[in-house]
Design a protein around this motif. Structure first.
Motif, PDB file in Angstrom:
ATOM      1  N   ASP A  46       0.866  -1.182   0.000  1.00  0.00           N
ATOM      2  CA  ASP A  46       0.000   0.000   0.000  1.00  0.00           C
ATOM      3  C   ASP A  46       0.897   1.226   0.000  1.00  0.00           C
ATOM      4  O   ASP A  46       1.610   1.486   0.963  1.00  0.00           O
ATOM      5  CB  ASP A  46      -0.890  -0.010   1.232  1.00  0.00           C
ATOM      6  CG  ASP A  46      -1.903   1.117   1.247  1.00  0.00           C
ATOM      7  OD1 ASP A  46      -1.739   2.092   0.473  1.00  0.00           O
ATOM      8  OD2 ASP A  46      -2.859   1.030   2.028  1.00  0.00           O
ATOM      9  N   ALA A  47       0.878   1.977  -1.073  1.00  0.00           N
ATOM     10  CA  ALA A  47       1.745   3.148  -1.205  1.00  0.00           C
ATOM     11  C   ALA A  47       1.021   4.432  -0.816  1.00  0.00           C
ATOM     12  O   ALA A  47       1.475   5.523  -1.127  1.00  0.00           O
ATOM     13  CB  ALA A  47       2.262   3.249  -2.640  1.00  0.00           C
ATOM     14  N   GLY A  48      -0.105   4.312  -0.139  1.00  0.00           N
ATOM     15  CA  GLY A  48      -0.889   5.479   0.236  1.00  0.00           C
ATOM     16  C   GLY A  48      -0.168   6.362   1.235  1.00  0.00           C
ATOM     17  O   GLY A  48       0.735   5.923   1.949  1.00  0.00           O
ATOM     18  N   PRO A  49      -0.574   7.627   1.298  1.00  0.00           N
ATOM     19  CA  PRO A  49       0.047   8.542   2.261  1.00  0.00           C
ATOM     20  C   PRO A  49      -0.271   8.110   3.696  1.00  0.00           C
ATOM     21  O   PRO A  49      -1.352   7.599   3.981  1.00  0.00           O
ATOM     22  CB  PRO A  49      -0.608   9.888   1.938  1.00  0.00           C
ATOM     23  CG  PRO A  49      -1.887   9.549   1.254  1.00  0.00           C
ATOM     24  CD  PRO A  49      -1.656   8.247   0.542  1.00  0.00           C
ATOM     25  N   GLY A  50       0.688   8.259   4.553  1.00  0.00           N
ATOM     26  CA  GLY A  50       0.494   7.917   5.951  1.00  0.00           C
ATOM     27  C   GLY A  50       0.534   6.439   6.252  1.00  0.00           C
ATOM     28  O   GLY A  50       0.151   6.013   7.343  1.00  0.00           O
ATOM     29  N   VAL A  51       0.994   5.624   5.310  1.00  0.00           N
ATOM     30  CA  VAL A  51       1.052   4.177   5.505  1.00  0.00           C
ATOM     31  C   VAL A  51       2.485   3.783   5.848  1.00  0.00           C
ATOM     32  O   VAL A  51       3.416   4.156   5.153  1.00  0.00           O
ATOM     33  CB  VAL A  51       0.589   3.423   4.230  1.00  0.00           C
ATOM     34  CG1 VAL A  51       0.782   1.928   4.399  1.00  0.00           C
ATOM     35  CG2 VAL A  51      -0.851   3.758   3.924  1.00  0.00           C
TER      36      VAL A  51
END
Length: 85
Positions: A46-51
């Motif tokens: 998961d390359a999402g922000p905050g991960v």
């Protein structure tokens, strides 16, 4: 014999060998099996922000607060944040 022993160890520690890049018979030692590569896309990241991503198999065994510059990181050993990083 090696395949049986490695398969038993893999099962005991909970390895999912369907994710491995190679079949079990191709690993010549537990060391090779332990540092095995995974098949592409076996575990999408998961390359999402905050991960936060931890690229290892493991178990979270300690949770606590960072107080000042001191952390308890592993097996009850106290580390400084600077020393850990």
């Amino acid at each position: 014999m090696r395949e049986h022993v490695l398969g038993s160890i893999a099962s005991w520690v909970g390895m999912d060998l369907t994710e491995a890049e190679h079949p079990l018979v191709e690993y010549r030692s537990f060391g090779e099996l332990f540092v095995r590569r995974l098949r592409p896309q076996a575990r999408p990241v998961d390359a999402g922000p905050g991960v936060a991503v931890s690229p290892v198999d493991g178990v979270l065994s300690e949770v606590g607060e960072a107080r000042g510059d001191r952390l308890i990181q592993a097996k009850g050993i106290d580390y400084s944040l600077a020393g850990l990083l």
